[in-house]
Motif scaffolding. Structure first.
Motif, PDB file in Angstrom:
ATOM      1  N   UNK A 143      -3.664   0.598  10.634  1.00 54.50           N
ATOM      2  CA  UNK A 143      -1.589  -0.002  10.397  1.00 54.50           C
ATOM      3  C   UNK A 143      -1.497   0.440   7.931  1.00 54.50           C
ATOM      4  N   UNK A 144      -2.076   0.161   7.890  1.00 53.91           N
ATOM      5  CA  UNK A 144      -2.393  -0.259   6.068  1.00 53.91           C
ATOM      6  C   UNK A 144      -2.699   1.427   6.006  1.00 53.91           C
ATOM      7  N   UNK A 145      -3.932   1.635   6.686  1.00 52.06           N
ATOM      8  CA  UNK A 145      -4.719   3.190   6.122  1.00 52.06           C
ATOM      9  C   UNK A 145      -3.060   4.307   7.087  1.00 52.06           C
ATOM     10  N   UNK A 146      -2.147   3.589   8.078  1.00 52.96           N
ATOM     11  CA  UNK A 146      -1.119   5.171   8.753  1.00 52.96           C
ATOM     12  C   UNK A 146       0.087   4.746   7.181  1.00 52.96           C
ATOM     13  N   UNK A 147      -0.008   4.084   7.073  1.00 50.14           N
ATOM     14  CA  UNK A 147       1.302   3.872   5.765  1.00 50.14           C
ATOM     15  C   UNK A 147       0.368   4.390   4.652  1.00 50.14           C
ATOM     16  N   UNK A 148      -1.039   4.383   4.003  1.00 54.46           N
ATOM     17  CA  UNK A 148      -1.349   5.007   2.881  1.00 54.46           C
ATOM     18  C   UNK A 148      -1.175   6.818   3.076  1.00 54.46           C
ATOM     19  N   UNK A 149      -1.812   6.742   4.559  1.00 55.26           N
ATOM     20  CA  UNK A 149      -1.338   8.639   4.490  1.00 55.26           C
ATOM     21  C   UNK A 149       0.308   8.840   5.018  1.00 55.26           C
ATOM     22  N   UNK A 150       1.530   7.753   4.750  1.00 53.13           N
ATOM     23  CA  UNK A 150       2.789   8.577   5.137  1.00 53.13           C
ATOM     24  C   UNK A 150       3.134   8.482   3.983  1.00 53.13           C
ATOM     25  N   UNK A 151       2.716   7.706   3.183  1.00 50.84           N
ATOM     26  CA  UNK A 151       3.075   7.702   1.578  1.00 50.84           C
ATOM     27  C   UNK A 151       2.751   9.204   0.510  1.00 50.84           C
ATOM     28  N   UNK A 205      -6.874  12.802  15.322  1.00 51.79           N
ATOM     29  CA  UNK A 205      -5.977  12.337  16.018  1.00 51.79           C
ATOM     30  C   UNK A 205      -5.453  13.056  14.168  1.00 51.79           C
ATOM     31  N   UNK A 206      -4.670  11.919  14.017  1.00 51.50           N
ATOM     32  CA  UNK A 206      -3.433  12.548  12.617  1.00 51.50           C
ATOM     33  C   UNK A 206      -4.318  13.379  11.748  1.00 51.50           C
ATOM     34  N   UNK A 207      -5.997  13.492  11.309  1.00 53.06           N
ATOM     35  CA  UNK A 207      -5.790  14.355   9.662  1.00 53.06           C
ATOM     36  C   UNK A 207      -7.476  15.245  10.396  1.00 53.06           C
ATOM     37  N   UNK A 254      -3.227  16.338  -1.349  1.00 52.47           N
ATOM     38  CA  UNK A 254      -4.238  14.856  -1.177  1.00 52.47           C
ATOM     39  C   UNK A 254      -5.920  14.875  -0.328  1.00 52.47           C
ATOM     40  N   UNK A 255      -6.776  14.645  -0.764  1.00 54.41           N
ATOM     41  CA  UNK A 255      -8.042  14.230   0.244  1.00 54.41           C
ATOM     42  C   UNK A 255      -7.800  12.856   0.163  1.00 54.41           C
ATOM     43  N   UNK A 256      -7.439  12.011   1.187  1.00 51.58           N
ATOM     44  CA  UNK A 256      -7.214  10.914   1.774  1.00 51.58           C
ATOM     45  C   UNK A 256      -8.762  10.592   2.395  1.00 51.58           C
ATOM     46  N   UNK A 257      -9.201   9.855   0.815  1.00 51.72           N
ATOM     47  CA  UNK A 257     -10.466   8.916   1.039  1.00 51.72           C
ATOM     48  C   UNK A 257     -11.049   8.029   1.452  1.00 51.72           C
ATOM     49  N   UNK A 258     -10.588   7.575   3.174  1.00 50.47           N
ATOM     50  CA  UNK A 258     -10.285   5.730   3.712  1.00 50.47           C
ATOM     51  C   UNK A 258     -11.487   5.878   2.979  1.00 50.47           C
ATOM     52  N   UNK A 259     -10.742   4.632   2.822  1.00 52.75           N
ATOM     53  CA  UNK A 259     -12.115   3.483   1.994  1.00 52.75           C
ATOM     54  C   UNK A 259     -12.295   2.101   2.968  1.00 52.75           C
ATOM     55  N   UNK A 274       0.875  -1.238   0.066  1.00 56.12           N
ATOM     56  CA  UNK A 274       0.044  -0.200  -0.217  1.00 56.12           C
ATOM     57  C   UNK A 274       0.833   1.703   0.451  1.00 56.12           C
ATOM     58  N   UNK A 275       1.899   0.965   0.966  1.00 55.47           N
ATOM     59  CA  UNK A 275       2.704   2.530   0.998  1.00 55.47           C
ATOM     60  C   UNK A 275       3.652   2.652  -0.619  1.00 55.47           C
ATOM     61  N   UNK A 276       4.092   1.685  -0.859  1.00 53.53           N
ATOM     62  CA  UNK A 276       4.356   2.008  -2.149  1.00 53.53           C
ATOM     63  C   UNK A 276       3.722   2.726  -3.239  1.00 53.53           C
ATOM     64  N   UNK A 277       2.456   1.889  -3.378  1.00 54.26           N
ATOM     65  CA  UNK A 277       1.264   2.139  -4.631  1.00 54.26           C
ATOM     66  C   UNK A 277       1.254   3.887  -4.331  1.00 54.26           C
ATOM     67  N   UNK A 278       1.277   3.531  -3.108  1.00 53.08           N
ATOM     68  CA  UNK A 278       0.403   4.916  -3.185  1.00 53.08           C
ATOM     69  C   UNK A 278       1.932   6.404  -2.844  1.00 53.08           C
ATOM     70  N   UNK A 279       2.716   5.841  -2.744  1.00 54.42           N
ATOM     71  CA  UNK A 279       3.905   6.820  -2.612  1.00 54.42           C
ATOM     72  C   UNK A 279       4.790   7.634  -4.512  1.00 54.42           C
ATOM     73  N   UNK A 280       4.294   6.080  -5.389  1.00 53.53           N
ATOM     74  CA  UNK A 280       5.316   5.986  -6.511  1.00 53.53           C
ATOM     75  C   UNK A 280       3.717   6.655  -7.511  1.00 53.53           C
TER      76      UNK A 280
END
Length: 473
Positions: free
Chosen positions: A131-139, A181-183, A147-152, A101-107
């Motif tokens: 955990x997946x959510x947080x690394x998506x935001x990290x990226x 918290x973070x957002x 970005x509008x992070x539309x958490x699905x 997830x991190x790699x896809x979102x970052x690149x």
């Protein structure tokens, strides 16, 4: 205070109060647009030569599944949602881990900025846990994109003894965790929204619960809405939601092609926005992208690239095809009405398409006070097109600048991209560390091949999903 001054540029502001300029300057102070006018005189500013360049607002990609970046090129012969869901949600998506997830979102985010997009609505429906959510935001944050992070939520295969996804309400604890918290703040580059099932993909009680949850936390919610009658989970879902007062400007609809006129009027009268992903819809849908129909109702389209497995997620390509797609429909309508050739100017112009790709997306997700136009006070999200290369030359002197951007410009013509006044692409190259990017690309390639192996996936012959009458939607 940091100052940047772009001088002698051709400016398409997308703001009627600011106007357009053949030769003017843009002053950026501490990440915001301070002034737009000819012959600005500023001390202590970094000067950027704008001669031979067109400057536009950054493009707004209002619907993209950024996590799919490493699965590019595999959907060449898929048939509609049947094969997409069989290969993606029912197979490859289940192979994603946290790092994938991190790699896809970052690149994926870096590629968006390379292509002139400064804002994405990351419709992230790969997330199984926090955990997946947080690394998506990290990226997203590491990339530097807005970005509008539309958490699905995920759509895994149904298994005996498990509650199927279409019966599961959105996890309240995740929205509470992120929003408190973070957002919590909306005054940051990455902000929060909810990517919900809606009544086409989830049961009515689930759709109503999710919209109420989004409103409780002050969030825009967005739903995929295919709209074909007989294939919806809830046949009268949108009329019922409207009657209960659950629709409004805080609800965004992706696609919506198959709405009939009564349904379309219901959602637009409620204030909902609709995002067209016209390349996907031209490829897979039996009805045209939702562009001209929105305009006829006085609504504003927004545009998105949607799915990387099908095509390059360039907003320049999407914008060009949106214009051409709607112009083709307009031409046919005129012909069938006996009004061909057109006696007056066409109703859809290339400038309209550029507006859909900038202010249209910004308005749909409540970002129009921050971005979408070159307006003093807004964030400096800008794209500079170098018109001296062979793609464009010699179109700029005397040519229509909006038409040049939409119909001529390619990624190779994008010289500079700024997000909140910071260069994310400069002199034709991303400012992201080259060595790190190369290492990430190799890691992403390994991620792709591992998922193919685990999913026993081959792109040819095509792995077919269930036939339409067997498929859930």
């Amino acid at each position: 205070m940091t100052r940047t001054l772009i001088q002698h540029a051709h400016i398409l502001s997308m703001d009627p109060d600011v106007g357009d300029f053949d030769d003017a300057d843009i002053l950026i102070e501490d990440g915001r647009i301070a002034a737009v006018a000819p012959k600005l005189s500023v001390a202590d500013a970094e000067v950027i030569d704008g001669r031979g360049r067109i400057v536009t607002p950054g493009l707004v990609n209002a619907h993209i599944h950024t996590w799919e970046y490493q699965l590019r090129g595999i959907g060449s012969d898929w048939v509609g949602s049947r094969d997409y869901h069989a290969n993606m949600h029912q197979n490859l998506a289940t192979r994603y881990g946290v790092r994938d997830v991190y790699l896809g979102n970052l690149l994926g985010s870096l590629n968006q900025m390379r292509n002139g997009t400064t804002t994405i609505v990351d419709w992230c429906h790969i997330l199984r846990d926090a955990e997946m959510t947080d690394v998506a935001i990290d990226a997203l944050e590491e990339s530097g994109i807005r970005a509008v992070f539309a958490r699905g939520t995920v759509k895994p295969p149904e298994r005996p003894g498990e509650v199927p996804y279409h019966k599961k309400p959105f996890p309240r604890e995740e929205i509470h965790r992120l929003r408190t918290g973070r957002l919590a703040s909306d005054d940051r580059l990455v902000t929060l929204a909810m990517a919900i099932l809606g009544p086409d993909w989830g049961e009515y009680e689930v759709a109503a619960h999710d919209i109420r949850l989004a409103r409780e936390y002050g969030l825009i919610n967005s739903a995929h809405t295919y709209g074909r009658k007989g294939k919806r989970v809830v046949e009268d879902g949108y009329p019922r939601l409207a009657k209960e007062g659950l629709l409004g400007p805080d609800h965004n609809i992706g696609h919506g092609n198959c709405f009939d006129e009564q349904e379309l009027k219901i959602v637009l009268d409620a204030g909902c926005t609709i995002t067209a992903t016209n390349l996907t819809e031209m490829l897979n849908y039996e009805q045209p992208a939702m562009l001209g129909r929105l305009i006829r109702h006085g609504a504003m389209p927004s545009l998105g690239t949607d799915c990387d497995p099908y095509f390059n997620s360039s907003m320049l390509a999407v914008t060009r095809h949106a214009f051409l797609h709607q112009r083709e429909l307009d031409n046919r309508s005129l012909w069938h009405a006996g009004q061909w050739p057109a006696k007056t100017q066409h109703s859809t112009l290339t400038r309209d398409a550029l507006y859909w790709a900038t202010m249209g997306g910004a308005k749909a997700f409540g970002l129009d006070k921050k971005t979408g136009s070159i307006t003093p006070g807004k964030q400096a999200d800008l794209v500079m097109f170098d018109c001296r290369g062979m793609n464009i030359f010699p179109a700029l002197p005397g040519g229509n600048a909006a038409h040049i951007v939409v119909m001529y410009a390619e990624t190779s013509d994008i010289e500079n991209v700024l997000v909140a006044g910071e260069f994310v692409k400069r002199n034709g190259k991303l400012t992201f560390n080259e060595q790190r990017l190369a290492a990430l690309q190799q890691e992403l390639l390994a991620s792709r091949m591992r998922m193919f192996e685990e999913g026993q996936f081959v792109s040819r012959p095509v792995q077919r999903g269930p036939q339409p009458e067997e498929f859930f939607i």
